[in-house]
Design a protein around this motif. Sequence first.
Motif, PDB file in Angstrom:
ATOM      1  N   ASN A  42      10.511  -8.977   1.650  1.00 24.39           N
ATOM      2  CA  ASN A  42       9.913  -8.884   2.447  1.00 24.39           C
ATOM      3  C   ASN A  42       9.563  -8.422   3.952  1.00 24.39           C
ATOM      4  OD1 ASN A  42       7.879  -8.766   0.708  1.00 24.39           O
ATOM      5  ND2 ASN A  42       8.213 -11.701   0.200  1.00 24.39           N
ATOM      6  N   GLY A  43      10.837  -9.483   4.371  1.00 23.37           N
ATOM      7  CA  GLY A  43      10.786  -9.395   5.828  1.00 23.37           C
ATOM      8  C   GLY A  43      11.710  -8.047   6.120  1.00 23.37           C
ATOM      9  N   ILE A  44      12.305  -6.373   5.443  1.00 22.03           N
ATOM     10  CA  ILE A  44      12.376  -5.812   5.758  1.00 22.03           C
ATOM     11  C   ILE A  44      11.275  -4.587   5.597  1.00 22.03           C
ATOM     12  CG2 ILE A  44      13.371  -2.943   4.631  1.00 22.03           C
ATOM     13  CD1 ILE A  44      15.869  -6.016   3.302  1.00 22.03           C
ATOM     14  N   ILE A  45      10.117  -5.075   4.675  1.00 20.18           N
ATOM     15  CA  ILE A  45       9.197  -3.472   4.024  1.00 20.18           C
ATOM     16  C   ILE A  45       8.500  -4.030   5.237  1.00 20.18           C
ATOM     17  CG2 ILE A  45       7.276  -3.569   3.037  1.00 20.18           C
ATOM     18  CD1 ILE A  45       8.492  -3.896   0.202  1.00 20.18           C
ATOM     19  N   HIS A  46       8.069  -5.521   6.106  1.00 23.32           N
ATOM     20  CA  HIS A  46       6.993  -5.964   6.713  1.00 23.32           C
ATOM     21  C   HIS A  46       7.751  -4.872   8.021  1.00 23.32           C
ATOM     22  CE1 HIS A  46       4.706  -7.691   4.478  1.00 23.32           C
ATOM     23  NE2 HIS A  46       5.249  -8.891   4.156  1.00 23.32           N
ATOM     24  N   SER A  47       8.684  -5.582   8.771  1.00 20.16           N
ATOM     25  CA  SER A  47       9.853  -4.896   9.703  1.00 20.16           C
ATOM     26  C   SER A  47       9.511  -3.653   9.874  1.00 20.16           C
ATOM     27  CB  SER A  47      11.482  -5.563   9.854  1.00 20.16           C
ATOM     28  OG  SER A  47      11.342  -4.352   9.260  1.00 20.16           O
ATOM     29  N   MET A  48      10.028  -2.971   8.517  1.00 17.61           N
ATOM     30  CA  MET A  48       9.459  -1.030   8.661  1.00 17.61           C
ATOM     31  C   MET A  48       7.741  -0.560   8.663  1.00 17.61           C
ATOM     32  SD  MET A  48      12.491   0.177   7.210  1.00 17.61           S
ATOM     33  CE  MET A  48      14.018   0.014   6.255  1.00 17.61           C
ATOM     34  N   SER A  49       7.008  -1.618   8.119  1.00 18.06           N
ATOM     35  CA  SER A  49       5.554  -1.318   8.438  1.00 18.06           C
ATOM     36  C   SER A  49       5.212  -1.264   9.763  1.00 18.06           C
ATOM     37  CB  SER A  49       4.968  -2.293   7.524  1.00 18.06           C
ATOM     38  OG  SER A  49       4.785  -1.691   5.907  1.00 18.06           O
ATOM     39  N   ALA A  50       5.690  -2.061  10.255  1.00 16.55           N
ATOM     40  CA  ALA A  50       4.757  -2.700  12.000  1.00 16.55           C
ATOM     41  C   ALA A  50       6.475  -1.872  12.513  1.00 16.55           C
ATOM     42  CB  ALA A  50       5.768  -4.266  12.381  1.00 16.55           C
ATOM     43  N   LEU A  51       7.372  -0.914  12.642  1.00 16.88           N
ATOM     44  CA  LEU A  51       7.952  -0.126  13.223  1.00 16.88           C
ATOM     45  C   LEU A  51       8.351   1.605  13.307  1.00 16.88           C
ATOM     46  CD1 LEU A  51      11.275  -2.409  13.457  1.00 16.88           C
ATOM     47  CD2 LEU A  51       9.037  -1.735  15.363  1.00 16.88           C
ATOM     48  N   VAL A  52       8.058   1.199  12.250  1.00 19.79           N
ATOM     49  CA  VAL A  52       7.694   3.246  11.698  1.00 19.79           C
ATOM     50  C   VAL A  52       6.458   3.356  12.301  1.00 19.79           C
ATOM     51  CG1 VAL A  52       7.726   4.744   9.605  1.00 19.79           C
ATOM     52  CG2 VAL A  52       9.417   2.506   9.972  1.00 19.79           C
ATOM     53  N   ILE A  57       3.047   8.375  -5.817  1.00 19.07           N
ATOM     54  CA  ILE A  57       2.802   9.654  -5.469  1.00 19.07           C
ATOM     55  C   ILE A  57       2.017   9.745  -4.115  1.00 19.07           C
ATOM     56  CG2 ILE A  57       1.566  11.608  -5.568  1.00 19.07           C
ATOM     57  CD1 ILE A  57       0.805  10.158  -9.213  1.00 19.07           C
ATOM     58  N   LYS A  58       1.080   8.635  -3.540  1.00 20.52           N
ATOM     59  CA  LYS A  58       0.806   9.070  -2.397  1.00 20.52           C
ATOM     60  C   LYS A  58       2.030   8.687  -1.262  1.00 20.52           C
ATOM     61  CE  LYS A  58      -4.486   7.662  -3.366  1.00 20.52           C
ATOM     62  NZ  LYS A  58      -5.040   6.739  -3.262  1.00 20.52           N
ATOM     63  N   GLY A  59       2.563   7.862  -1.616  1.00 17.87           N
ATOM     64  CA  GLY A  59       3.525   7.018  -0.523  1.00 17.87           C
ATOM     65  C   GLY A  59       4.788   8.150  -0.407  1.00 17.87           C
ATOM     66  N   SER A  60       4.823   9.458  -1.965  1.00 22.25           N
ATOM     67  CA  SER A  60       5.816  10.416  -1.699  1.00 22.25           C
ATOM     68  C   SER A  60       5.553  11.052  -1.013  1.00 22.25           C
ATOM     69  CB  SER A  60       6.512  10.737  -3.416  1.00 22.25           C
ATOM     70  OG  SER A  60       6.813   9.479  -3.690  1.00 22.25           O
ATOM     71  N   SER A  65       0.723  -1.223  -0.280  1.00 24.45           N
ATOM     72  CA  SER A  65      -0.163   0.254   0.176  1.00 24.45           C
ATOM     73  C   SER A  65       0.576   1.378   0.006  1.00 24.45           C
ATOM     74  CB  SER A  65      -0.940   0.613   1.166  1.00 24.45           C
ATOM     75  OG  SER A  65       0.010   0.140   2.374  1.00 24.45           O
ATOM     76  N   SER A  66       0.348   2.336  -0.739  1.00 24.23           N
ATOM     77  CA  SER A  66       1.317   3.579  -0.233  1.00 24.23           C
ATOM     78  C   SER A  66       1.387   4.093   0.867  1.00 24.23           C
ATOM     79  CB  SER A  66      -0.055   5.478  -0.365  1.00 24.23           C
ATOM     80  OG  SER A  66      -1.264   4.878   0.283  1.00 24.23           O
ATOM     81  N   TYR A  67       1.007   3.383   2.201  1.00 24.23           N
ATOM     82  CA  TYR A  67       0.872   3.699   3.310  1.00 24.23           C
ATOM     83  C   TYR A  67       2.761   2.593   3.835  1.00 24.23           C
ATOM     84  CZ  TYR A  67      -3.223   5.985   4.734  1.00 24.23           C
ATOM     85  OH  TYR A  67      -4.128   6.985   4.703  1.00 24.23           O
ATOM     86  N   GLU A  68       2.790   1.894   3.463  1.00 22.44           N
ATOM     87  CA  GLU A  68       3.546   1.134   3.039  1.00 22.44           C
ATOM     88  C   GLU A  68       4.848   1.157   2.378  1.00 22.44           C
ATOM     89  OE1 GLU A  68       2.280  -3.560   4.640  1.00 22.44           O
ATOM     90  OE2 GLU A  68       1.975  -2.231   2.846  1.00 22.44           O
ATOM     91  N   ILE A  69       4.173   1.911   1.278  1.00 26.72           N
ATOM     92  CA  ILE A  69       5.838   2.787   0.450  1.00 26.72           C
ATOM     93  C   ILE A  69       6.493   3.171   1.752  1.00 26.72           C
ATOM     94  CG2 ILE A  69       6.640   3.531  -1.350  1.00 26.72           C
ATOM     95  CD1 ILE A  69       4.025   2.830  -2.467  1.00 26.72           C
ATOM     96  N   ALA A  70       5.511   4.316   2.456  1.00 27.88           N
ATOM     97  CA  ALA A  70       6.001   5.729   2.751  1.00 27.88           C
ATOM     98  C   ALA A  70       6.700   5.367   4.189  1.00 27.88           C
ATOM     99  CB  ALA A  70       4.324   6.618   3.265  1.00 27.88           C
ATOM    100  N   TYR A  71       6.335   4.273   5.109  1.00 32.56           N
ATOM    101  CA  TYR A  71       6.328   4.020   5.816  1.00 32.56           C
ATOM    102  C   TYR A  71       8.523   3.558   5.652  1.00 32.56           C
ATOM    103  CZ  TYR A  71       2.270   4.219   8.102  1.00 32.56           C
ATOM    104  OH  TYR A  71       1.299   3.978   8.929  1.00 32.56           O
ATOM    105  N   THR A  72       8.254   2.648   4.535  1.00 31.07           N
ATOM    106  CA  THR A  72       9.562   2.594   4.171  1.00 31.07           C
ATOM    107  C   THR A  72      10.752   3.130   3.959  1.00 31.07           C
ATOM    108  OG1 THR A  72       9.209  -0.211   3.404  1.00 31.07           O
ATOM    109  CG2 THR A  72      10.996   0.830   2.623  1.00 31.07           C
ATOM    110  N   TYR A  73      10.372   4.003   3.199  1.00 26.64           N
ATOM    111  CA  TYR A  73      10.723   5.758   2.834  1.00 26.64           C
ATOM    112  C   TYR A  73      10.972   6.567   3.782  1.00 26.64           C
ATOM    113  CZ  TYR A  73      11.897  10.080   0.273  1.00 26.64           C
ATOM    114  OH  TYR A  73      12.301  11.059  -0.994  1.00 26.64           O
TER     115      TYR A  73
END
Length: 354
Positions: free
Chosen positions: A138-148, A219-222, A7-15
Amino acid sequence: MNSKRISSYEIAYTYIGAVIGAGFASGQEIFQFFTVFGVKGLFGIALSTILYIFFGYIIMDLGSEIHGSSYIDILRFSSGKYFSTFMDMMITFFLFMSVISMFAGAGALFEQQFSISTLWGSILMSFITTVTILSGMNGIIHSMSALVPFLLFFIVATSTLSILSFPISLSDLNLYHNPSNLIRNWLLSTVLYFSYNIVIAISVLVPIGGKIKNKNLFIKGSILGGLTLGICCLLINFSLIRIAKQVSTIEIPMLYIAGKISPLIQFVYICILFISIYTTAVGSAFGFINRILNITNKYSKLFTIGMMLIAFLFSNVGFSNLVKYVYPIEGYIGILLLICLLKGKIKLTVKQKR
C-alpha cells in the motif's frame, strides 16, 4: 491492498514509476538505446510504446487469472519447473542489480551537481528506499501515485524547453553515434531496452493483477502507462539529439541540458531525477524482497535492511557503466521473459476455451 480503491491512473503511475528510474530520467538509457541510432531510434521508441501497452496488459491479466502474488507464479504457469527456476534466478538477480544501479545513480547525481562524494547520495537513497519497502505494498502504490504525476510534468516541461532552446534539424536526425558493443542494431536495441525494463515492472504488476479482477482497469492502466512512457522517451530523445556529441561523455545528460536552459530548471530537474531514482529503486527492491522472503514474513524487515545495505556497498561501480553493460545483458534475459509471457497468455487462452 484494497483493490476497490485502485484506479487505472494509479496502475499507470505504478507502472511508470517502476520504469522511470535513473537511467530513463537522466537521459542515459535513452541516449544509449535510441539516440545513438539517429532517425532509426524514433522507430525504436514507437515500437517500445506498443510493447509497453501490450505486455503491461498481459502481465496483469495473467496475474489476475492465476491469482499471482509474485512473478514466479507466472513463470511456473507458463514455463514449467526447471526453466521457471532458471528465469526466477536471473530476474531476482537483475532486480537486485537494478537496486544497485539506482543507488549508484543517486551517488552520480550528488557528485555531478554538488561535487561531493557519491557515497552521500547512495546513503540517502538506500535509506528512504528501505523505509518505503518496510511500509508494504500500500505504501508503495500510494508513494508512486503521489510522486509520478509531479515527475512526469517536469520531465515533459524540461524536455520541451530544451527542444525549443536547441531546435533540431534533419541533419541531426541522420547522425549515427557509436552504440555499445552489445547493441549494434536499432531493433535489437529496442527489444533489449523494453525487455530489461519489463523485468523490473513485472515485480509490481503481477501483485496488482493478482488483487484486481476488473480487466478494464488493466487495459486502461496499460494504455495510459505505455503511451506516457513513449511520449516521455520521445521528448528526452529529441532533447539529446541536438547536442549528442557534448552529452555522450556525461553521466547525467538531461541535468546538463537543464543547466543550459537555466539554473532554476536545473535545480528542479535535480529533484526530478532523485524522485525517478527513488521510484524505480522501490519497485525493484520490492520485487526482490518479496520474491526471496514474502514481504509479510516476520523476518522481512531485517532481511530488507540487510539486502539494502549490501546493495549500497556494491553501488560504487559507476552509474554509466551499469547502464552500458549490465542493462543490455539484463535485456537478453528479459527477451526470454517476454517469450514466457506470450507462452503463458497462449496457454491461458487455450485453457479458457476448453
